[in-house]
Write a protein that holds these residues in place. Structure first.
Motif, PDB file in Angstrom:
ATOM      1  N   GLN A  93     114.383  30.295  58.063  1.00 26.89           N
ATOM      2  CA  GLN A  93     113.885  31.665  57.911  1.00 26.89           C
ATOM      3  C   GLN A  93     114.197  32.546  59.131  1.00 26.89           C
ATOM      4  O   GLN A  93     113.771  33.692  59.179  1.00 26.89           O
ATOM      5  CB  GLN A  93     112.376  31.633  57.672  1.00 26.89           C
ATOM      6  CG  GLN A  93     111.962  30.840  56.452  1.00 26.89           C
ATOM      7  CD  GLN A  93     112.478  31.434  55.167  1.00 26.89           C
ATOM      8  OE1 GLN A  93     112.235  32.614  54.894  1.00 26.89           O
ATOM      9  NE2 GLN A  93     113.181  30.652  54.366  1.00 26.89           N
ATOM     10  N   GLN A  94     114.910  31.989  60.103  1.00 26.59           N
ATOM     11  CA  GLN A  94     115.262  32.699  61.340  1.00 26.59           C
ATOM     12  C   GLN A  94     114.022  33.237  62.052  1.00 26.59           C
ATOM     13  O   GLN A  94     113.954  34.389  62.470  1.00 26.59           O
ATOM     14  CB  GLN A  94     116.272  33.815  61.041  1.00 26.59           C
ATOM     15  CG  GLN A  94     117.560  33.281  60.442  1.00 26.59           C
ATOM     16  CD  GLN A  94     118.574  34.363  60.140  1.00 26.59           C
ATOM     17  OE1 GLN A  94     118.262  35.550  60.127  1.00 26.59           O
ATOM     18  NE2 GLN A  94     119.800  33.942  59.904  1.00 26.59           N
ATOM     19  N   GLY A 142     103.420  33.705  59.197  1.00 26.74           N
ATOM     20  CA  GLY A 142     102.290  34.368  58.562  1.00 26.74           C
ATOM     21  C   GLY A 142     102.224  35.844  58.894  1.00 26.74           C
ATOM     22  O   GLY A 142     101.900  36.674  58.039  1.00 26.74           O
ATOM     23  N   SER A 143     102.551  36.182  60.119  1.00 24.69           N
ATOM     24  CA  SER A 143     102.578  37.582  60.528  1.00 24.69           C
ATOM     25  C   SER A 143     103.640  38.352  59.749  1.00 24.69           C
ATOM     26  O   SER A 143     103.396  39.463  59.273  1.00 24.69           O
ATOM     27  CB  SER A 143     102.845  37.686  62.029  1.00 24.69           C
ATOM     28  OG  SER A 143     102.972  39.033  62.429  1.00 24.69           O
ATOM     29  N   GLN A 144     104.802  37.741  59.595  1.00 24.49           N
ATOM     30  CA  GLN A 144     105.885  38.395  58.855  1.00 24.49           C
ATOM     31  C   GLN A 144     105.537  38.580  57.387  1.00 24.49           C
ATOM     32  O   GLN A 144     105.823  39.628  56.800  1.00 24.49           O
ATOM     33  CB  GLN A 144     107.174  37.593  59.001  1.00 24.49           C
ATOM     34  CG  GLN A 144     107.778  37.655  60.393  1.00 24.49           C
ATOM     35  CD  GLN A 144     109.086  36.900  60.505  1.00 24.49           C
ATOM     36  OE1 GLN A 144     109.708  36.533  59.513  1.00 24.49           O
ATOM     37  NE2 GLN A 144     109.513  36.660  61.734  1.00 24.49           N
ATOM     38  N   GLY A 162     101.309  31.317  56.972  1.00 20.79           N
ATOM     39  CA  GLY A 162     102.618  30.733  57.283  1.00 20.79           C
ATOM     40  C   GLY A 162     102.810  29.386  56.632  1.00 20.79           C
ATOM     41  O   GLY A 162     103.887  29.075  56.103  1.00 20.79           O
ATOM     42  N   LEU A 163     101.773  28.557  56.647  1.00 17.16           N
ATOM     43  CA  LEU A 163     101.850  27.239  56.005  1.00 17.16           C
ATOM     44  C   LEU A 163     101.989  27.383  54.489  1.00 17.16           C
ATOM     45  O   LEU A 163     102.685  26.589  53.842  1.00 17.16           O
ATOM     46  CB  LEU A 163     100.628  26.401  56.359  1.00 17.16           C
ATOM     47  CG  LEU A 163     100.597  25.885  57.799  1.00 17.16           C
ATOM     48  CD1 LEU A 163      99.216  25.315  58.137  1.00 17.16           C
ATOM     49  CD2 LEU A 163     101.687  24.852  58.036  1.00 17.16           C
ATOM     50  N   ALA A 164     101.349  28.401  53.913  1.00 16.69           N
ATOM     51  CA  ALA A 164     101.501  28.654  52.475  1.00 16.69           C
ATOM     52  C   ALA A 164     102.944  29.047  52.151  1.00 16.69           C
ATOM     53  O   ALA A 164     103.513  28.604  51.148  1.00 16.69           O
ATOM     54  CB  ALA A 164     100.526  29.744  52.025  1.00 16.69           C
ATOM     55  N   ASP A 165     103.549  29.857  53.024  1.00 18.58           N
ATOM     56  CA  ASP A 165     104.957  30.225  52.834  1.00 18.58           C
ATOM     57  C   ASP A 165     105.844  28.993  52.965  1.00 18.58           C
ATOM     58  O   ASP A 165     106.800  28.822  52.206  1.00 18.58           O
ATOM     59  CB  ASP A 165     105.383  31.269  53.869  1.00 18.58           C
ATOM     60  CG  ASP A 165     104.720  32.618  53.639  1.00 18.58           C
ATOM     61  OD1 ASP A 165     104.250  32.869  52.512  1.00 18.58           O
ATOM     62  OD2 ASP A 165     104.672  33.410  54.597  1.00 18.58           O
ATOM     63  N   ARG A 166     105.523  28.131  53.918  1.00 14.52           N
ATOM     64  CA  ARG A 166     106.313  26.914  54.103  1.00 14.52           C
ATOM     65  C   ARG A 166     106.197  26.014  52.876  1.00 14.52           C
ATOM     66  O   ARG A 166     107.166  25.397  52.456  1.00 14.52           O
ATOM     67  CB  ARG A 166     105.856  26.164  55.360  1.00 14.52           C
ATOM     68  CG  ARG A 166     106.765  25.009  55.749  1.00 14.52           C
ATOM     69  CD  ARG A 166     106.231  24.214  56.919  1.00 14.52           C
ATOM     70  NE  ARG A 166     105.135  23.345  56.494  1.00 14.52           N
ATOM     71  CZ  ARG A 166     104.584  22.415  57.266  1.00 14.52           C
ATOM     72  NH1 ARG A 166     104.987  22.249  58.525  1.00 14.52           N
ATOM     73  NH2 ARG A 166     103.605  21.667  56.819  1.00 14.52           N
ATOM     74  N   TRP A 169     108.598  27.119  50.257  1.00 13.61           N
ATOM     75  CA  TRP A 169     109.956  26.774  50.670  1.00 13.61           C
ATOM     76  C   TRP A 169     110.240  25.299  50.430  1.00 13.61           C
ATOM     77  O   TRP A 169     111.376  24.903  50.144  1.00 13.61           O
ATOM     78  CB  TRP A 169     110.113  27.141  52.147  1.00 13.61           C
ATOM     79  CG  TRP A 169     111.330  26.629  52.834  1.00 13.61           C
ATOM     80  CD1 TRP A 169     112.580  27.174  52.809  1.00 13.61           C
ATOM     81  CD2 TRP A 169     111.412  25.485  53.693  1.00 13.61           C
ATOM     82  NE1 TRP A 169     113.435  26.448  53.599  1.00 13.61           N
ATOM     83  CE2 TRP A 169     112.743  25.397  54.155  1.00 13.61           C
ATOM     84  CE3 TRP A 169     110.491  24.526  54.129  1.00 13.61           C
ATOM     85  CZ2 TRP A 169     113.172  24.395  55.022  1.00 13.61           C
ATOM     86  CZ3 TRP A 169     110.914  23.528  54.987  1.00 13.61           C
ATOM     87  CH2 TRP A 169     112.245  23.477  55.420  1.00 13.61           C
ATOM     88  N   LEU A 170     109.218  24.465  50.511  1.00 16.61           N
ATOM     89  CA  LEU A 170     109.397  23.026  50.396  1.00 16.61           C
ATOM     90  C   LEU A 170     109.809  22.565  49.007  1.00 16.61           C
ATOM     91  O   LEU A 170     110.161  21.401  48.828  1.00 16.61           O
ATOM     92  CB  LEU A 170     108.119  22.297  50.818  1.00 16.61           C
ATOM     93  CG  LEU A 170     107.879  22.282  52.318  1.00 16.61           C
ATOM     94  CD1 LEU A 170     106.533  21.678  52.653  1.00 16.61           C
ATOM     95  CD2 LEU A 170     108.972  21.511  53.026  1.00 16.61           C
ATOM     96  N   THR A 171     109.786  23.460  48.029  1.00 12.08           N
ATOM     97  CA  THR A 171     110.275  23.060  46.709  1.00 12.08           C
ATOM     98  C   THR A 171     111.762  22.713  46.756  1.00 12.08           C
ATOM     99  O   THR A 171     112.264  22.028  45.878  1.00 12.08           O
ATOM    100  CB  THR A 171     110.047  24.176  45.671  1.00 12.08           C
ATOM    101  OG1 THR A 171     110.726  25.358  46.097  1.00 12.08           O
ATOM    102  CG2 THR A 171     108.564  24.457  45.488  1.00 12.08           C
ATOM    103  N   LYS A 172     112.448  23.160  47.811  1.00 10.68           N
ATOM    104  CA  LYS A 172     113.880  22.871  47.975  1.00 10.68           C
ATOM    105  C   LYS A 172     114.138  21.674  48.892  1.00 10.68           C
ATOM    106  O   LYS A 172     115.277  21.298  49.101  1.00 10.68           O
ATOM    107  CB  LYS A 172     114.614  24.075  48.580  1.00 10.68           C
ATOM    108  CG  LYS A 172     114.391  25.389  47.895  1.00 10.68           C
ATOM    109  CD  LYS A 172     115.199  26.490  48.542  1.00 10.68           C
ATOM    110  CE  LYS A 172     114.606  26.917  49.869  1.00 10.68           C
ATOM    111  NZ  LYS A 172     115.271  28.116  50.416  1.00 10.68           N
ATOM    112  N   VAL A 173     113.083  21.109  49.454  1.00 12.83           N
ATOM    113  CA  VAL A 173     113.230  20.097  50.502  1.00 12.83           C
ATOM    114  C   VAL A 173     113.061  18.697  49.930  1.00 12.83           C
ATOM    115  O   VAL A 173     112.164  18.444  49.126  1.00 12.83           O
ATOM    116  CB  VAL A 173     112.192  20.348  51.624  1.00 12.83           C
ATOM    117  CG1 VAL A 173     112.209  19.238  52.649  1.00 12.83           C
ATOM    118  CG2 VAL A 173     112.470  21.687  52.295  1.00 12.83           C
ATOM    119  N   ASP A 174     113.908  17.787  50.384  1.00 14.83           N
ATOM    120  CA  ASP A 174     113.831  16.395  49.959  1.00 14.83           C
ATOM    121  C   ASP A 174     113.184  15.568  51.067  1.00 14.83           C
ATOM    122  O   ASP A 174     113.645  15.593  52.214  1.00 14.83           O
ATOM    123  CB  ASP A 174     115.230  15.862  49.647  1.00 14.83           C
ATOM    124  CG  ASP A 174     115.196  14.422  49.187  1.00 14.83           C
ATOM    125  OD1 ASP A 174     114.372  14.106  48.304  1.00 14.83           O
ATOM    126  OD2 ASP A 174     115.976  13.605  49.715  1.00 14.83           O
TER     127      ASP A 174
END
Length: 197
Positions: A93-94, A142-144, A162-166, A169-174
């Motif tokens: 996410q840069q 989370g701020s972003q 932020g953890l909710a956003d992560r 994103w984890l739906t793409k992570v193995d």
């Protein structure tokens, strides 16, 4: 701003159970593979030894009860996996974590770490500095996502966001985890059948 005091509860936050469990084979010596990042049994063992040293010191001073080694192994792998995921998410996410916030988070561990033998002190400092940097990245994420500025008062709310956003994103992570750590369906240790050896 009393950032250090406000961030103290964040350092005690349990490792979030996030991610997806992969079904691929693990190479020998691998405790978990997190989206291509290998966490070894040796890394887990080093952290377990350091945490047991800290726990023994706390038990001797009457500060804590004994915990089964299998549970410490699962928790140790969980911390390493959580840190790896936060680092990968921030890179994807840069997001650049704030080093001052990371330092304030790490400072919550310093009084305990400072009393330990050198080897344990070195290991725990390394692991929890990386963990704190990852948590700082989650506060920035989370701020972003919320548009709210980072303040000491808002830190917990921003980290949760932020953890909710992560998690999305984890739906793409193995994630693939050695069965000895009793992984749950999401790959995190301690939620499945069996126990760490």
């Amino acid at each position: 701003m009393k950032l250090r005091r406000r961030l103290a509860p964040l350092a005690l936050t349990a490792v979030a159970a996030l991610g997806l469990s992969g079904c691929g084979e693990l190479t020998p010596g691998t405790a978990a593979n997190v989206d291509g990042a290998r966490i070894t049994h040796e890394q887990v063992d080093d952290l377990v030894a350091a945490q047991c040293s800290a726990a023994n010191a706390s038990t001797e001073s009457g500060g804590a009860a004994a915990v089964p080694v299998s549970q410490v192994r699962q928790q140790s792998l969980g911390v390493l996996m959580d840190t790896t995921l936060s680092t990968k998410y921030a890179e994807d996410q840069q997001i650049t974590p704030d080093k001052k916030i990371a330092a304030a988070l790490f400072e919550q561990f310093e009084p305990t770490i400072a009393t330990l033998p050198e080897a344990s002190r070195t290991e725990l400092s390394k692991v929890f500095k990386a963990w704190a940097l990852g948590r700082s990245a989650m506060i920035e994420a989370g701020s972003q996502s919320t548009g709210k500025p980072i303040t000491a008062a808002a830190a917990q709310e921003l980290m949760t966001a932020g953890l909710a956003d992560r998690e999305k994103w984890l739906t793409k992570v193995d994630i693939t985890t050695d069965a000895r750590y009793a992984p749950a369906a999401n790959g995190f240790p301690g939620g499945g059948d069996g126990a760490a050896s």
